[in-house]
Design a protein around this motif. Structure first.
Motif: not given
Length: 235
Positions: A207-218
């Motif tokens: 997989c070469r997909c890119i995932f933009l994630i947002r951490y819940e703790h900060d």
């Protein structure tokens, strides 16, 4: 590069285990001797190893790689007519005297610590009931007695597993995942929400997909590859 070695028509035993992984498997083989192990044990070990910071950036282990190692090792033992291996010596485990170690096949949980990171649970030592609800005293995999921690049961769940390359299409915007966050001074697993996905064609590396994630703790955001994401087993 995938370090799994293959010959024509035959799969060779995986040779890319880390020193820590080898030590853990040697301990299990000592305890089991020549007795066949349930496949669940290999799957649990694979989950534990893939969640370890020592495997960051390395290929994801398949439980069958671990199974092959055990089969070869046990065949070696039988060829030497070794019917019983020495018991684990006192001091090999960080469990204090008198405490019961949970059977390996039951190590399927993770707990959210006071630092908001999730760690694999090695053993539930005891429990108590307080005004806010029931709590369990846990010992984390790879940590000693001094790191034991009381955790509310709502912060204990089944251990997350890495997402296979072939399953990346199941990850959708808005999903909650467990993401491996690497910093100069720490490397931990945190819950995060998938904010956006750049779908890309897979290649020989997977997989070469890119995932933009947002951490819940900060609430910080980061773009990551699939290899840093885990999910609950029922995903």
């Amino acid at each position: 590069m995938d370090h799994r070695l293959r010959s024509r028509g035959e799969k060779k035993v995986y040779s890319g285990f880390t020193t820590s992984e080898m030590e853990k498997m040697e301990k299990v083989i000592k305890e089991s001797g020549e007795n066949p192990l349930n496949p669940d044990v290999f799957k649990i070990l694979a989950r534990r190893f893939n969640r370890s910071s020592g495997r960051a950036g390395k290929p994801i282990l398949k439980w069958t790689d671990i199974q092959s190692w055990f089969i070869e090792k046990q065949q070696c033992l039988m060829s030497k007519n070794t019917n019983k291996l020495p018991a684990v010596q006192e001091g090999d485990s960080d469990m204090s005297k008198g405490e019961k170690i949970v059977d390996l096949s039951k190590l399927e949980f993770e707990a959210k610590s006071s630092d908001n990171a999730w760690y694999d649970v090695e053993v539930f030592i005891t429990h108590r009931f307080i005004s806010s609800g029931p709590e369990v005293l846990v010992r984390y995999v790879g940590f000693g007695i001094e790191e034991d921690e009381w955790i509310h049961v709502k912060n204990v769940r089944e251990r997350s597993v890495p997402i296979e390359h072939s399953e990346c299409h199941k990850v959708m915007t808005g999903d909650t995942v467990l993401c491996f966050q690497e910093k100069t001074d720490q490397a931990r697993y945190y819950d995060a929400q998938v904010m956006n996905i750049q779908r890309k064609l897979h290649d020989i590396r997977g997989c070469r997909c890119i995932f933009l994630i947002r951490y819940e703790h900060d609430d910080s955001e980061e773009s990551v590859r699939l290899k840093r994401l885990c999910c609950q087993p029922e995903y």
